[in-house]
Enzyme design. Structure first.
Site, mmCIF file in Angstrom:
data_model
loop_
_atom_site.group_PDB
_atom_site.id
_atom_site.type_symbol
_atom_site.label_atom_id
_atom_site.label_comp_id
_atom_site.label_asym_id
_atom_site.label_seq_id
_atom_site.Cartn_x
_atom_site.Cartn_y
_atom_site.Cartn_z
ATOM 1 C CE LYS A 253 -1.518 1.656 3.955
ATOM 2 N NZ LYS A 253 -1.390 3.054 4.385
ATOM 3 C CG ASN A 254 2.593 2.684 3.528
ATOM 4 O OD1 ASN A 254 1.418 3.039 3.421
ATOM 5 N ND2 ASN A 254 3.153 2.416 4.696
ATOM 6 C CB CYS B 287 -2.820 6.102 11.502
ATOM 7 S SG CYS B 287 -3.680 4.659 10.944
ATOM 8 N NE ARG C 27 1.929 9.761 10.618
ATOM 9 C CZ ARG C 27 1.472 8.678 9.995
ATOM 10 N NH1 ARG C 27 0.278 8.231 10.270
ATOM 11 N NH2 ARG C 27 2.214 8.055 9.113
ATOM 12 C CG ASP D 88 3.630 0.956 9.616
ATOM 13 O OD1 ASP D 88 3.504 1.841 10.490
ATOM 14 O OD2 ASP D 88 3.549 1.196 8.398
ATOM 15 N NE ARG E 180 -6.226 4.799 6.521
ATOM 16 C CZ ARG E 180 -5.187 5.208 7.230
ATOM 17 N NH1 ARG E 180 -5.312 5.375 8.525
ATOM 18 N NH2 ARG E 180 -4.046 5.475 6.672
HETATM 19 C C1 UD1 Z 1 5.370 6.235 6.529
HETATM 20 C C2 UD1 Z 1 4.298 5.177 6.404
HETATM 21 C C3 UD1 Z 1 3.845 4.706 7.781
HETATM 22 C C4 UD1 Z 1 5.046 4.295 8.621
HETATM 23 C C5 UD1 Z 1 6.119 5.378 8.641
HETATM 24 C C6 UD1 Z 1 7.400 4.938 9.338
HETATM 25 C C7 UD1 Z 1 3.195 5.802 4.341
HETATM 26 C C8 UD1 Z 1 1.992 6.365 3.693
HETATM 27 N N1 UD1 Z 1 3.191 5.743 5.668
HETATM 28 O O1 UD1 Z 1 4.763 7.336 7.179
HETATM 29 O O2 UD1 Z 1 2.960 3.607 7.598
HETATM 30 O O3 UD1 Z 1 4.607 4.059 9.947
HETATM 31 O O4 UD1 Z 1 6.465 5.740 7.290
HETATM 32 O O5 UD1 Z 1 7.914 3.799 8.721
HETATM 33 O O6 UD1 Z 1 4.134 5.379 3.690
HETATM 34 N N2 UD1 Z 1 8.712 13.548 10.772
HETATM 35 C C9 UD1 Z 1 8.890 14.883 11.058
HETATM 36 N N3 UD1 Z 1 8.819 15.784 10.028
HETATM 37 C C10 UD1 Z 1 8.563 15.421 8.758
HETATM 38 C C11 UD1 Z 1 8.371 14.051 8.452
HETATM 39 C C12 UD1 Z 1 8.447 13.127 9.483
HETATM 40 O O7 UD1 Z 1 9.117 15.254 12.208
HETATM 41 O O8 UD1 Z 1 8.505 16.280 7.874
HETATM 42 C C13 UD1 Z 1 8.826 12.519 11.843
HETATM 43 C C14 UD1 Z 1 7.501 11.825 12.137
HETATM 44 O O9 UD1 Z 1 6.726 12.548 13.066
HETATM 45 C C15 UD1 Z 1 7.984 10.497 12.678
HETATM 46 C C16 UD1 Z 1 9.265 10.232 11.873
HETATM 47 O O10 UD1 Z 1 9.677 11.494 11.375
HETATM 48 O O11 UD1 Z 1 8.322 10.609 14.030
HETATM 49 C C17 UD1 Z 1 9.107 9.254 10.731
HETATM 50 O O12 UD1 Z 1 8.031 9.637 9.930
HETATM 51 P P1 UD1 Z 1 7.935 9.275 8.366
HETATM 52 O O13 UD1 Z 1 8.960 8.252 8.029
HETATM 53 O O14 UD1 Z 1 7.898 10.525 7.595
HETATM 54 O O15 UD1 Z 1 6.518 8.588 8.294
HETATM 55 P P2 UD1 Z 1 5.450 8.754 7.164
HETATM 56 O O16 UD1 Z 1 6.112 8.947 5.846
HETATM 57 O O17 UD1 Z 1 4.431 9.721 7.613
#
Ligand code: UD1
Length: 430
Positions: free
Chosen positions: A22-23, A117, A122, A305, A397
């Site tokens: 999915k991701n 979620c 985030r 996850d 989802r």
């Molecule tokens: C993606 C996945 C999610 C998974 C996560 C971590 C998708 C759609 N979702 O989420 O299922 O749990 O990776 O493997 O692919 N952060 C910041 N600033 C930013 C971006 C991230 O502070 O601009 C922080 C987040 O709060 C978190 C960490 O970085 O603590 C990792 O987040 P990130 O890897 O970006 O997760 P997602 O891409 O949202």
């Protein structure tokens, strides 16, 4: 409102087919808009998040042709609106991928501030930092993130933390920027590599995906491609833990065992036997699971996850186990639900101390988010008696036919929508 109803206590046996990731699919679909030619994508999971994104893409003018349940043709030449305005879009975090894709192609994008979620704060500051470094102006107004630029140019971007979303989004914005972009401290997740492979198959020049330095040379345009999405490592891992908690023996097909190494190694610590094949993996559970410790980390570490599914397994393992969540601060919201099934878990900040109990007892619980919802389902599969999981909207989802796939492994689980159907299930299973 639909629920899953489960009569637990049956060891899972047999074979299960894992769907596309999915991701990875969310980012790849968004990226498919970046060429004016038609892109064919298959091994697409038929889940709510994907369908919400496809609907939003149609809303901006993308032509989408469904080719069966798991394939789609995407043509982005008719995109005439860079404002993504869709109610369903607010619910999925990955709406932000349209920001990188549209900014990269049209130098303009307006996307609802992402939801997704409820597992912690985030932010998307790292995505915006990358866009700005490439010359874009960004602002948040009336619930939308707006990014625009006259031209995008290559840049040297050092991410403050490892972010899957920021890595992919910056990569998309950079593929048609002028000059070269370097992303340091990049995420190394398999879906980052999959998106890079997809973009390269459209003519992009991305090197180093899968390492922590990604280098992108801007090209003038992207072209058509045919692409098959990688298997979903989180769906696979969920089934692996389901086999573990039920004392089962299952074979998962259409997987890449390499992507599952962190999960497999924890299952071995729990006492499971794992057999790896080219594109399949077998999990054989022990008579009793052994407790252990785990800390979530970016890939190749143990995935956040999979944390709830791991914790469910530890909750019925021998001894005391410690789970440390280092990615999202609000990812223990399922613990109160699990306690209703007899689990003994104490949460202190980002650490859960789990004292293994002999067994779960079935209860009525609610899915607090996607992965925790799936974890409650697998707890129900292991539990004595009947479990009802409410709010399965979250689970759908990201999981296609979860009930049917578990049925195929011998589980007694059904999707129901009324008290009458719940009674019928109870009568049927005795
Ligand atoms: C993606 C996945 C999610 C998974 C996560 C971590 C998708 C759609 N979702 O989420 O299922 O749990 O990776 O493997 O692919 N952060 C910041 N600033 C930013 C971006 C991230 O502070 O601009 C922080 C987040 O709060 C978190 C960490 O970085 O603590 C990792 O987040 P990130 O890897 O970006 O997760 P997602 O891409 O949202």
């Amino acid at each position: 409102m639909e629920q899953y109803i489960i009569k637990g206590g049956i060891p899972l046996h047999g074979d299960v087919e894992i769907g596309g990731a999915k991701n990875a699919a969310l980012a790849i679909l968004a990226a498919a808009n970046m060429t004016n030619e038609t892109v064919y994508i298959d091994n697409l999971p038929d889940v709510r998040d994907i369908n919400a994104l496809l609907e939003a893409m149609e809303g901006i003018g993308t032509r989408i042709e469904r080719v069966g349940r798991h394939a789609v043709k995407v043509n982005g030449s008719s995109v005439e609106n860079f404002i993504v305005e869709s109610e369903s879009m607010k619910k999925i975090r990955a709406s932000y991928y349209l920001l990188g894709a549209l900014l990269g192609k049209y130098k303009k994008a307006q996307v609802p501030l992402p939801g997704g979620c409820n597992i912690g704060s985030r932010p998307i500051d790292q995505h915006l930092k990358g866009f700005k470094a490439m010359g874009a102006r960004t602002k948040v107004e009336h619930g939308f993130v707006i990014a625009e630029a006259e031209t995008l140019h290559g840049a040297h971007i050092f991410l403050d933390m490892v972010s899957v979303g920021a890595t992919i989004n910056i990569m998309m914005a950079a593929v048609m920027a002028e000059g070269s972009t370097t992303i340091e401290n990049a995420a190394k997740e398999p879906h980052v590599v999959d998106v890079a492979n997809f973009l390269n198959s459209m003519g992009a020049s991305i090197k180093g995906a899968g390492t922590d330095v990604i280098r992108i040379k801007g090209v003038r345009a992207l072209h058509r491609t045919e692409y098959s999405i990688i298997p979903d490592q989180i769906e696979a891992g969920t089934f692996m833990f389901a086999a573990a908690v039920t004392g089962g023996d299952i074979v998962l097909h259409n997987v890449i065992p390499k992507h599952l190494e962190a999960t497999s190694s924890k299952l071995m610590e729990l006492g499971c036997r794992i057999h790896e094949y080219d594109d399949a993996i077998q999990v054989v559970a022990p008579a009793k699971l052994q407790g252990t410790h785990v800390k979530t980390m970016p890939y190749p570490g143990f995935p956040t996850d999979m944390q709830p599914q791991m914790a469910v397994s530890l909750a019925i393992a021998d001894g005391t186990s410690i789970v440390t969540e280092s990615i999202f601060e609000n990812r223990f919201r399922y613990v109160d639900e699990l306690a209703r099934m007899g689990a003994s878990v104490k949460v202190e900040g980002n650490v859960a101390v789990i004292s293994g109990v002999e067994r779960f007892t079935g209860a009525r619980v609610s899915a607090p988010d996607l992965r925790a919802g799936a974890a409650l389902v697998i707890a129900g599969l292991a539990a004595e008696g009947i479990t009802i999981v409410d709010d399965i909207y979250y689970i759908e989802r990201g999981y296609e036919n979860l009930d049917q796939k578990f049925q195929g492994l011998g589980a007694k689980i059904e999707k129901v929508a009324s008290e009458k159907e719940i009674q019928k299930f109870r009568l049927k299973v005795g």
